[in-house]
Design a protein around this motif. Structure first.
Motif, mmCIF file in Angstrom:
data_model
loop_
_atom_site.group_PDB
_atom_site.id
_atom_site.type_symbol
_atom_site.label_atom_id
_atom_site.label_comp_id
_atom_site.label_asym_id
_atom_site.label_seq_id
_atom_site.Cartn_x
_atom_site.Cartn_y
_atom_site.Cartn_z
ATOM 1 N N UNK A 8 0.800 -1.212 0.000
ATOM 2 C CA UNK A 8 0.000 0.000 0.000
ATOM 3 C C UNK A 8 0.839 1.271 0.000
ATOM 4 N N UNK A 9 2.040 1.222 0.548
ATOM 5 C CA UNK A 9 2.874 2.425 0.542
ATOM 6 C C UNK A 9 3.555 2.638 -0.814
ATOM 7 N N UNK A 10 3.283 1.766 -1.758
ATOM 8 C CA UNK A 10 3.818 1.929 -3.102
ATOM 9 C C UNK A 10 5.203 1.362 -3.300
ATOM 10 N N UNK A 11 5.761 0.741 -2.252
ATOM 11 C CA UNK A 11 7.139 0.265 -2.330
ATOM 12 C C UNK A 11 7.297 -0.931 -3.247
ATOM 13 N N UNK A 12 6.211 -1.674 -3.502
ATOM 14 C CA UNK A 12 6.354 -2.867 -4.326
ATOM 15 C C UNK A 12 5.050 -3.142 -5.051
ATOM 16 N N UNK A 13 5.193 -3.449 -6.321
ATOM 17 C CA UNK A 13 4.058 -3.882 -7.132
ATOM 18 C C UNK A 13 4.544 -5.042 -7.988
ATOM 19 N N UNK A 14 3.783 -6.120 -7.990
ATOM 20 C CA UNK A 14 4.195 -7.301 -8.749
ATOM 21 C C UNK A 14 3.019 -7.797 -9.575
ATOM 22 N N UNK A 15 3.263 -8.016 -10.854
ATOM 23 C CA UNK A 15 2.237 -8.506 -11.767
ATOM 24 C C UNK A 15 2.529 -9.940 -12.184
ATOM 25 N N UNK A 16 1.476 -10.688 -12.444
ATOM 26 C CA UNK A 16 1.636 -11.982 -13.088
ATOM 27 C C UNK A 16 2.114 -11.756 -14.521
#
Length: 124
Positions: free
Chosen positions: A52-60
């Protein structure tokens, strides 16, 4: 916590949809928010996870470059913009929340709360 997912519908191949998931309570910065999907006769599948803090986003891999997740802190809402939709994207899409980030973000059993699901149908 209640998660309310919306935005599904019928769209033609190549089209776009935006899903929303609103949480009933404030989402803390270290929480994980995710989207999963489940096609008829198949197991639930990871789509994307966002710290939620934007530090990590991972997509399939199957959605990378086509789907984009975003958040609205003020509204406690996470969005999933889906572009260039394909028939194989047809599924019920679920949002999920975990009260803390995890390296096992792609595992559905890690999540504490789930939305009710919204159906996306990609068909001509």
């Amino acid at each position: 916590v209640q998660l309310q997912a919306s935005g599904g519908g019928l769209v033609q191949p190549g089209g776009s949809l935006r899903l929303s998931c609103a949480a009933s309570e404030r989402i803390s910065s270290n929480y994980a928010m995710a989207w999963f999907r489940q096609a008829p006769g198949k197991e639930r599948e990871f789509v994307v996870a966002l710290r939620w803090n934007g530090a990590r986003t991972v997509y399939a891999d199957s959605v990378k470059g086509r789907f984009t997740v975003s958040r609205d802190n003020a509204r406690n809402t996470v969005y999933l913009q889906m572009n260039t939709l394909k028939p194989e994207d047809t599924a019920v899409y679920y949002c999920a929340q975990r009260t803390g980030w995890t390296t096992a973000f792609a595992q559905s059993y890690e999540y504490d709360y789930w939305g009710q699901g919204t159906l996306v149908t990609v068909s001509s």
